[in-house]
Structure formats: structure tokens, C-alpha cells
Design a protein around this motif. Structure first.
Motif, PDB file in Angstrom:
ATOM      1  N   PHE A 123       0.819  -1.203   0.000  1.00 15.99           N
ATOM      2  CA  PHE A 123       0.000   0.000   0.000  1.00 15.99           C
ATOM      3  C   PHE A 123       0.859   1.263   0.000  1.00 15.99           C
ATOM      4  O   PHE A 123       0.588   2.230  -0.724  1.00 15.99           O
ATOM      5  CB  PHE A 123      -0.925  -0.008   1.218  1.00 15.99           C
ATOM      6  CG  PHE A 123      -1.640   1.291   1.445  1.00 15.99           C
ATOM      7  CD1 PHE A 123      -2.674   1.682   0.606  1.00 15.99           C
ATOM      8  CD2 PHE A 123      -1.277   2.131   2.487  1.00 15.99           C
ATOM      9  CE1 PHE A 123      -3.335   2.889   0.801  1.00 15.99           C
ATOM     10  CE2 PHE A 123      -1.927   3.333   2.701  1.00 15.99           C
ATOM     11  CZ  PHE A 123      -2.963   3.707   1.853  1.00 15.99           C
ATOM     12  N   LEU A 124       1.917   1.263   0.808  1.00 17.56           N
ATOM     13  CA  LEU A 124       2.752   2.469   0.940  1.00 17.56           C
ATOM     14  C   LEU A 124       3.521   2.780  -0.338  1.00 17.56           C
ATOM     15  O   LEU A 124       3.706   3.953  -0.690  1.00 17.56           O
ATOM     16  CB  LEU A 124       3.732   2.306   2.105  1.00 17.56           C
ATOM     17  CG  LEU A 124       3.133   2.290   3.513  1.00 17.56           C
ATOM     18  CD1 LEU A 124       4.242   2.151   4.543  1.00 17.56           C
ATOM     19  CD2 LEU A 124       2.329   3.544   3.783  1.00 17.56           C
ATOM     20  N   TYR A 125       3.976   1.745  -1.038  1.00 14.33           N
ATOM     21  CA  TYR A 125       4.900   1.986  -2.147  1.00 14.33           C
ATOM     22  C   TYR A 125       4.319   1.686  -3.520  1.00 14.33           C
ATOM     23  O   TYR A 125       5.029   1.788  -4.515  1.00 14.33           O
ATOM     24  CB  TYR A 125       6.185   1.186  -1.929  1.00 14.33           C
ATOM     25  CG  TYR A 125       7.017   1.748  -0.799  1.00 14.33           C
ATOM     26  CD1 TYR A 125       7.855   2.844  -1.006  1.00 14.33           C
ATOM     27  CD2 TYR A 125       6.920   1.213   0.482  1.00 14.33           C
ATOM     28  CE1 TYR A 125       8.589   3.379   0.041  1.00 14.33           C
ATOM     29  CE2 TYR A 125       7.663   1.741   1.530  1.00 14.33           C
ATOM     30  CZ  TYR A 125       8.493   2.821   1.302  1.00 14.33           C
ATOM     31  OH  TYR A 125       9.227   3.347   2.325  1.00 14.33           O
ATOM     32  N   SER A 126       3.037   1.335  -3.610  1.00 14.57           N
ATOM     33  CA  SER A 126       2.428   1.171  -4.926  1.00 14.57           C
ATOM     34  C   SER A 126       2.063   2.543  -5.480  1.00 14.57           C
ATOM     35  O   SER A 126       1.181   3.231  -4.962  1.00 14.57           O
ATOM     36  CB  SER A 126       1.171   0.300  -4.824  1.00 14.57           C
ATOM     37  OG  SER A 126       0.229   0.900  -3.961  1.00 14.57           O
ATOM     38  N   GLY A 127       2.795   2.961  -6.509  1.00 12.18           N
ATOM     39  CA  GLY A 127       2.540   4.260  -7.121  1.00 12.18           C
ATOM     40  C   GLY A 127       3.096   5.432  -6.350  1.00 12.18           C
ATOM     41  O   GLY A 127       2.922   6.588  -6.745  1.00 12.18           O
TER      42      GLY A 127
END
Length: 510
Positions: free
Chosen positions: A141-145
Motif C-alpha cells: 500500500f505504501l509503495y504502490s505508485g
């Protein structure tokens, strides 16, 4: 299956505390259950400050990580998992799940619904697998996109509300936090089927399946007629299945060419639902014969949400990929070295990289070198006592290459060099480092058209494979006595101290 507490810690080397707690969440109801289940062995979760210091010390991320700490660094504490025990006063908090990724430490304390003395096996603690699912979900969640610190801080600020929906009261319902953000796709707590422990949530998004086969080849070559060379292939099949649904089913088949080497000693992930008995009974102990099972090897399974190793295997290939000869002759402070390497004709002659490392760790610095190389180039790291022969991405058409030369050393500094006789006589070695993409030594491959997926939507299926070297040694053939496996273990253990400096060399791939 619940979590007592969750942390996100920013690793900040060079600062006084070496880290900052970016997010933490405790679940008092789960903590109360822990005190009941663990009884006299119950250890409460500490405050963020003491927990941060204890965790960074255990992960060797504090400024004093170079000092030997017996409780952390002794041979009895060799840790091969992401499960740790942290000192809390005179007691120990266990189990703590933690790993470092992108300068962020993800940590949680799973609930153990049984006594802690003696410690139960990890496989019996379902909260550990759920904790890993949660931490991987937070990481995705933190690093997607995410492209800037502002976006990261925004997502960190959303975590408290998201965990209220995705992990209420410490029990994970959906590891995909994006589902909670979109307010859709929550996992139900009253599913009619029992969900596997390794799949603690559901996936929502574009379906895709990725399969990667990695083979590592190990070799010990002595260059002596009275000592047999040894080699072995160890393979791992890694899968990542992003599939919607409560319990999607996937079947992956591994195939061998006509002249491929049969797979043996196969170990599978617990998510595999059934296996052919011929796969389970194929063992390297029994040796090779014409009746050995040569596939196809079918693995039906219900995949976890994260990337996982579907299976491991070994194989007895007929020849090592690179045959080598290494000889040194010592004359005063000089060494005369001779190296011959030959790529076997059956091996794909396209490397991502190929290097030969020749260490002289326990001698003085290299002061002079005269050499002749038939192919590639030689780099000299004088202070580290290391020669790196960069072979490149292809062997010549002859498949044979050679290196010869004379190395002169300066005075040895006893303060910086180890006292163990490493890289002398029978312990002198050359180590090969190489990687070949889209190739396996056994010939094993996964045909994307044979992958069966029983889930909603048509997934994109991709397959990859590669061969890499691991512990690929060519020993000094001029040695007065052979290197036995017992002495080899002692030699390599002592050499670890020497190789710490070498790890800083950018070309020292492992």
C-alpha cells in the motif's frame, strides 16, 4: 490469529537514534488474551522507545553493530527467518516479526495462543503467517505508485483508519489495504469455507501470475586425479499470484527436455493441495537410473497473497557448467598463479555477468603484478588482496580462457589481517560468480500455456528462469593435502571476517 501490536519504523542511519517510529498500533483486547494464554511466561509489549532500541539492536542497525554481542551474534543465535526475540528488561519478547525494506522496518507481535515454555514450533503459530500478510499488505500500500515523500506521508496518515477496517481488534480481514481505501472487497469473517492460514485476505485488482525458476549450481573442483570433483544443482520455483476470489486454484507444471536431468528431493509449500507419489519418492540418495521420474511435475495449489517459493529441488547434472584449473607456486614474497577455465559446450554462452575472484586475504597488500590474460580484463584491489578477472558476457568461440601471472606482496599488517592461514596451500581457491538468464542447467521450464487458473478473470501469465553460481570453488591443485569438507567449513567460516571488506567492492556479486 491476531496481532498484539504493529509498527512502522523509518531506518535513519547516522542519526542519534538510527530510526523513528512512523506508526504504531496496539490492540489491548489481544494483549489481554496474550496474558491469559502465556501465563507466567507473558511479556508485555514495551513502549515505542524501548521497542525501537531493542529492535534496531537485534537487526544490527545501531551504530554499535560492529561490536560482538554474544546474546545476538553467537553461533547459537543464527537466524534464518524474520522472527526475533527482543530483550525487555530481564525477559524476552517473542515472537517478533520484522523485516527491512526501502529503509522502512515493518514489525508486529503475533498472538501465541499457547504456553511459551517450551517455545512452540513456528509452523504452529498461525498469527505469524497472518502478521507477515499484514506487513506485506502495508508495504504494498505504501509503495504502490508512491513517487514522493509527500505521498508516503499521506498514506501513513491514512493507516489508522484503514487498519480499523482491514484489521479490526488485531484480526486481519483483508491484506490489500487499497480495498479498504476504496471501501470495497472486505473479507468476511463468516465465510462458509475455512480459509487457509497462508491466505489471510483477498486480492482486488488486475489478475496476473508470475513464475520464476532459479537454479543455483555449487561446485568443488580440485584438479587432482585422486580427488573427485563434486557439483550439485539446487532449484527454487517462486510464484506471485494476484487473483481475485476467496480460494483461487492454480496448477503449475514443470517440464524437462528430452535430455534434461530429473528433479529430486522435491520440497513443496504447504499451499500445495496434492502431489503425484513419484514426485515425493524421487530422491538423490537412491542415485540415478533410467526409471527416474522425469515429469511433467504438476503442483496444484491455493496461492498466498504474497510472493512465495512453490517448491525446492535438487538435480544431478552430468557436468558442471565451467571446468577450471587453478595452481599457485610460492617463491619468497611472490606467487606464480595459473588459471584455466573452460565453458562446457552444452551451456548457453550468454552471461549477464561472469567473474573469477582470486583472494589473498591473509597476505600483505599487492605491490606488483605481472600477468597475461587471454580473454577479458583483470582488476586489482591492492589493499584488499583481491584479483577480479572480469570475463564478461561471453566466452570466446574456443570456450577456453587462461590467466597467468606473478603477484608480489608487501609486508603484512597483523592489525588488519586475520591470523588464520586462509588462502594458503590447501585453502587457496578461486571463486566463480556468474548468472545466465532464460536458462537452467537441468533444462527445467514452466510453460505458460500449461498453467491452469481457476479464478475470475483471465490472468496475464509470465514465466522466467535463470542460473546463478553459488559456492563455486576451484581449489589450488598444487596443494600438499586435499581440502576436506570438514576443513572447508572451518576455512569458509574464518574467511567470512576477511570477506566483509570485499563485500564493499561493487563487483563482488554473490
Amino acid at each position: 490469529m491476531a496481532q498484539r501490536a504493529v509498527w512502522l519504523i523509518s531506518h535513519e542511519p547516522g542519526t542519534p537514534r538510527c530510526g523513528t517510529v512512523k506508526f504504531s498500533r496496539r490492540y489491548p483486547t489481544v494483549e489481554k488474551r496474550a496474558s491469559v494464554h502465556n501465563g507466567a511466561n507473558y511479556v508485555p509489549v514495551p513502549e515505542d522507545g524501548p521497542f525501537l532500541k531493542a529492535l534496531l539492536s537485534e537487526l544490527r542497525l545501531l551504530g554499535d553493530d560492529k561490536d560482538f554481542v554474544e546474546s545476538r551474534d553467537s553461533c547459537s543465535r543464527i537466524n534464518k527467518t524474520s522472527i526475533y526475540g527482543l530483550p525487555v528488561g530481564s525477559e524476552e519478547l517473542w515472537p517478533v516479526v520484522a523485516f527491512l525494506k526501502n529503509d522502512m522496518i515493518y514489525a508486529c507481535v503475533p498472538l501465541v495462543e499457547q504456553t511459551l515454555n517450551p517455545r512452540p514450533p513456528l509452523i504452529s503459530i498461525s498469527g505469524i503467517s497472518q502478521g507477515l500478510e499484514l506487513l506485506f499488505g502495508i508495504q504494498d500500500f505504501l509503495y504502490s505508485g508512491q513517487k514522493s515523500d509527500t505521498e508516503l506521508n499521506t498514506k501513513l496518515s491514512q493507516l489508522p483508519e484503514l487498519l480499523l477496517q482491514a484489521c479490526p481488534f488485531g484480526t486481519l480481514l483483508d491484506a490489500n489495504l487499497q480495498n479498504s481505501l476504496d471501501n470495497v472487497g472486505f473479507a468476511s469473517v463468516t465465510q462458509p469455507q475455512k480459509q487457509p492460514a497462508w491466505r489471510a485476505g483477498t486480492y482486488k485488482g488486475k489478475p496476473q501470475v508470475s513464475i520464476s525458476i532459479t537454479e543455483k549450481v555449487k561446485s568443488m573442483q580440485y584438479g587432482k586425479q585422486d580427488i573427485a570433483d563434486t557439483w550439485q544443482v539446487v532449484g527454487a520455483v517462486t510464484c506471485k499470484c494476484d487473483l481475485e476470489g476467496f480460494m483461487p486454484n492454480v496448477t503449475v507444471s514443470l517440464h524437462l527436455p528430452t535430455n534434461g536431468s530429473p528433479l529430486q528431493d522435491i520440497l513443496v509449500h504447504p499451499c500445495v493441495t496434492s502431489l503425484d507419489s513419484a514426485i515425493l519418492t524421487s530422491s538423490s540418495v537412491d542415485g540415478m537410473d533410467d526409471s527416474a521420474f522425469s515429469g511433467p511435475y504438476k503442483f496444484p495449489f491455493i496461492p498466498p497473497l504474497e510472493s512465495f517459493n512453490l517448491c525446492y529441488y535438487t538435480s544431478q547434472v552430468p557436468v558442471p557448467p565451467i571446468l577450471g584449473f587453478y595452481q599457485i607456486k610460492e617463491e619468497d614474497i611472490q606467487l606464480k598463479i595459473t588459471v584455466n577455465l573452460k565453458l562446457h559446450e552444452s551451456i548457453k554462452n550468454t552471461f549477464e555477468f561472469c567473474e573469477a575472484h582470486i583472494p589473498f586475504y591473509n597476505r600483505g597488500p599487492i605491490t606488483h603484478l605481472e600477468y597475461k590474460v587471454s580473454f577479458g580484463q583483470l582488476e586489482v584491489f591492492r589493499e584488499k588482496g583481491l584479483l577480479v578477472w572480469i570475463i564478461g558476457q561471453k566466452f570466446p568461440k574456443s570456450m577456453d580462457i587462461s590467466l597467468s601471472g606473478t603477484v608480489t606482496f608487501g609486508a603484512k599488517s597483523h592489525e588488519k589481517q586475520p591470523f588464520d592461514p586462509i588462502c594458503i596451500g590447501g585453502t587457496a581457491y578461486l571463486k566463480l560468480h556468474f548468472r545466465i538468464l532464460d536458462y537452467t542447467l537441468t533444462g527445467c521450464y514452466a510453460d505458460q500455456h500449461s498453467v491452469q487458473v481457476f479464478a475470475s478473470g483471465k490472468p496475464k501469465i509470465s514465466t522466467h528462469r535463470k542460473l546463478i553460481s553459488s559456492d563455486y570453488y576451484i581449489w589450488n591443485s598444487k596443494a600438499p593435502a586435499p581440502v576436506t569438507y570438514g576443513s572447508l567449513l572451518l576455512t569458509l567460516e574464518a574467511a567470512l571476517c576477511c570477506k566483509r571488506e570485499c563485500r564493499q567492492h561493487p563487483r563482488a556479486k554473490s
